[in-house]
Design a protein around this motif. Structure first.
Motif, PDB file in Angstrom:
ATOM      1  N   ALA A 199      -1.077 -88.993  38.862  1.00  0.00           N
ATOM      2  CA  ALA A 199      -0.671 -90.324  38.381  1.00  0.00           C
ATOM      3  C   ALA A 199      -2.108 -90.844  37.763  1.00  0.00           C
ATOM      4  CB  ALA A 199      -0.163 -91.144  39.295  1.00  0.00           C
ATOM      5  N   ALA A 200      -3.182 -90.615  38.406  1.00  0.00           N
ATOM      6  CA  ALA A 200      -4.431 -91.185  38.097  1.00  0.00           C
ATOM      7  C   ALA A 200      -4.936 -90.563  36.866  1.00  0.00           C
ATOM      8  CB  ALA A 200      -5.405 -91.069  39.242  1.00  0.00           C
ATOM      9  N   HIS A 201      -4.526 -89.310  36.783  1.00  0.00           N
ATOM     10  CA  HIS A 201      -5.182 -88.599  35.585  1.00  0.00           C
ATOM     11  C   HIS A 201      -4.262 -89.071  34.379  1.00  0.00           C
ATOM     12  CE1 HIS A 201      -6.089 -85.475  32.851  1.00  0.00           C
ATOM     13  NE2 HIS A 201      -4.772 -85.094  32.438  1.00  0.00           N
ATOM     14  N   PHE A 202      -3.027 -89.228  34.491  1.00  0.00           N
ATOM     15  CA  PHE A 202      -1.978 -89.727  33.421  1.00  0.00           C
ATOM     16  C   PHE A 202      -2.481 -91.065  33.190  1.00  0.00           C
ATOM     17  CE2 PHE A 202       1.608 -92.595  33.114  1.00  0.00           C
ATOM     18  CZ  PHE A 202       1.936 -92.330  31.599  1.00  0.00           C
TER      19      PHE A 202
ATOM     20  N   SER B 243      -5.600 -90.892  30.919  1.00  0.00           N
ATOM     21  CA  SER B 243      -5.181 -90.399  29.723  1.00  0.00           C
ATOM     22  C   SER B 243      -4.678 -91.018  28.837  1.00  0.00           C
ATOM     23  CB  SER B 243      -4.465 -88.862  30.042  1.00  0.00           C
ATOM     24  OG  SER B 243      -4.978 -88.128  30.593  1.00  0.00           O
ATOM     25  N   PHE B 244      -3.815 -91.886  29.205  1.00  0.00           N
ATOM     26  CA  PHE B 244      -2.912 -92.951  28.421  1.00  0.00           C
ATOM     27  C   PHE B 244      -3.740 -94.046  27.969  1.00  0.00           C
ATOM     28  CE2 PHE B 244      -0.151 -96.378  27.815  1.00  0.00           C
ATOM     29  CZ  PHE B 244       1.322 -95.829  27.308  1.00  0.00           C
ATOM     30  N   ARG B 245      -4.673 -94.670  28.815  1.00  0.00           N
ATOM     31  CA  ARG B 245      -5.721 -95.632  28.307  1.00  0.00           C
ATOM     32  C   ARG B 245      -6.489 -95.022  27.086  1.00  0.00           C
ATOM     33  NH1 ARG B 245      -7.579-100.469  30.074  1.00  0.00           N
ATOM     34  NH2 ARG B 245      -6.450-100.290  32.262  1.00  0.00           N
TER      35      ARG B 245
ATOM     36  N   GLY C 153      -5.450 -97.136  24.363  1.00  0.00           N
ATOM     37  CA  GLY C 153      -6.439 -98.414  24.685  1.00  0.00           C
ATOM     38  C   GLY C 153      -5.789 -99.363  25.439  1.00  0.00           C
ATOM     39  N   MET C 154      -4.777 -99.003  26.613  1.00  0.00           N
ATOM     40  CA  MET C 154      -4.357 -99.816  27.477  1.00  0.00           C
ATOM     41  C   MET C 154      -3.702 -98.978  28.634  1.00  0.00           C
ATOM     42  SD  MET C 154      -0.995-101.500  25.920  1.00  0.00           S
ATOM     43  CE  MET C 154      -1.461-101.513  24.130  1.00  0.00           C
ATOM     44  N   SER C 155      -3.622 -99.475  29.747  1.00  0.00           N
ATOM     45  CA  SER C 155      -2.786 -98.796  31.002  1.00  0.00           C
ATOM     46  C   SER C 155      -1.399 -98.701  30.696  1.00  0.00           C
ATOM     47  CB  SER C 155      -3.116 -99.551  32.355  1.00  0.00           C
ATOM     48  OG  SER C 155      -2.467-100.700  32.381  1.00  0.00           O
TER      49      SER C 155
ATOM     50  N   HIS D 246       3.914-101.258  29.257  1.00  0.00           N
ATOM     51  CA  HIS D 246       5.474-101.587  29.654  1.00  0.00           C
ATOM     52  C   HIS D 246       5.452-103.204  29.664  1.00  0.00           C
ATOM     53  CE1 HIS D 246       9.216-101.805  31.663  1.00  0.00           C
ATOM     54  NE2 HIS D 246       8.457-102.396  32.778  1.00  0.00           N
ATOM     55  N   ARG D 247       4.523-103.912  29.967  1.00  0.00           N
ATOM     56  CA  ARG D 247       4.538-105.296  29.930  1.00  0.00           C
ATOM     57  C   ARG D 247       4.614-105.881  28.669  1.00  0.00           C
ATOM     58  NH1 ARG D 247       1.635-104.425  34.518  1.00  0.00           N
ATOM     59  NH2 ARG D 247      -0.469-104.968  33.551  1.00  0.00           N
ATOM     60  N   LEU D 248       3.904-105.111  27.810  1.00  0.00           N
ATOM     61  CA  LEU D 248       3.734-105.578  26.350  1.00  0.00           C
ATOM     62  C   LEU D 248       5.083-105.387  25.668  1.00  0.00           C
ATOM     63  CD1 LEU D 248       1.920-106.699  23.883  1.00  0.00           C
ATOM     64  CD2 LEU D 248       1.313-104.305  23.500  1.00  0.00           C
TER      65      LEU D 248
END
Length: 320
Positions: free
Chosen positions: A271-274, A277-279, A283-285, A290-292
């Protein structure tokens, strides 16, 4: 120009142009009308740095001008421009234009993909634009009469399709039909289909994919190198895209997704690697994304959104 909440915003257009604004969650929809010979001129402001403009014409041909570049634009086509850059739309006919002002943070595409997609789209054989243009027109005609949750869903569809358009442009022209050539395109098509069907399998490896398609691992890497990428990078990109899509989904019946569960479902072991990679890709976590996309208040633009009545373009006569 009149905002959809009944307020009258400051006058920013000259005679011969009309604009109406509608708020769709973090996206602002502006509709312009004007005569042949008029010019819509965008002069960037500091507030424009975080936004892109996605436009389509319901009526009338025009030319999109950016610096020394000039491209014709007609109904059925779409154009994408960065709002931090100046550009103009020169009307050749009486026109009606719908322009979506979209926060960069809401788009699930890399900056490089968006930059590569700037300009006019809609040439024959462009399936994404054939889908996108009618959606933009339908949304512009109907969204103002619906409640806020519906408008936010419309914004989510528009931003998803924009991300698809950018990714398609970055990937290059559509692949030829199966069997059209013998340079590995058909093999590549079959491999991509297989990978897309097994993205959630954490055991997906070059060795397994090569064996399934009766090719060597070396040949497999060669096929993707010809596309300007690697197999591993492409699989990771596809997994991130599916995670982004699932985390951005909203609805009253949808359970709140766990970031770790979504990562596991699409083949990420760690999950940490994900999250890293997503950020790096967006450009965001994952949680911020999800919140946006699911926020129900006016903070969907992360506090950087301009008021719903803010004008994007200044309309002038051709002589102006």
């Amino acid at each position: 120009m009149t905002a959809d909440d009944g307020r009258t915003p400051p006058a920013t257009t000259t005679t011969g142009a009309y604009a109406a604004a509608t708020r769709l969650g973090p996206v602002t929809l502006l509709t312009y009308r004007g005569p042949a010979g008029s010019v819509l001129r965008h002069v960037p402001s500091a507030a424009d740095d975080a936004f892109w403009a996605l436009g389509t014409q319901a009526r009338g041909g025009a030319d999109l001008v950016r610096g020394a570049r000039r491209a014709p634009c007609a109904p059925g086509q779409v154009f994408l421009m960065r709002l931090s850059e100046p550009w103009e739309l020169h009307a050749r006919e009486t026109y009606r234009l719908h322009l979506y002002r979209i926060p960069r943070r809401a788009v699930g595409a890399s900056e490089a993909e968006l930059l590569a997609a700037r300009g006019v789209h809609g040439q024959p054989g462009d399936p994404v634009t054939r889908l996108l243009a009618p959606v933009l027109l339908r949304a512009a005609d109907s969204a103002a009469g619906h409640p806020e949750p519906y408008r936010r869903d419309v914004a989510a569809v528009v931003t998803d399709l924009l991300g698809t358009l950018a990714a398609a442009r970055a990937a290059g022209p559509p692949e030829p039909a199966p069997g059209a050539d013998g340079d590995g395109r058909e093999t590549l098509r079959r491999i991509r289909h297989f990978v897309n069907e097994h993205l959630g399998d954490r055991g997906l490896s070059p060795e397994r994919i090569a064996a399934r398609h009766h090719v060597s691992v070396r040949y497999l890497h060669k096929v993707f190198a010809a596309e300007g990428t690697t197999l591993t990078r492409w699989i990771k990109q596809r997994r991130l895209e599916e995670c982004r899509r699932e985390l951005g989904r909203r609805g009253p019946a949808d359970p709140v997704p766990s970031v770790a569960a979504v990562a596991r479902r699409w083949g990420f072991v760690n999950a940490a690697h994900f999250s890293r990679s997503f950020r790096a890709a967006y450009g965001m976590s994952p949680g911020e994304w999800h919140r946006l996309r699911t926020a129900s208040g006016e903070d969907g633009g992360r506090g950087r959104e301009a008021p719903a009545h803010a004008s994007v373009l200044r309309a002038t006569s051709a002589a102006g």
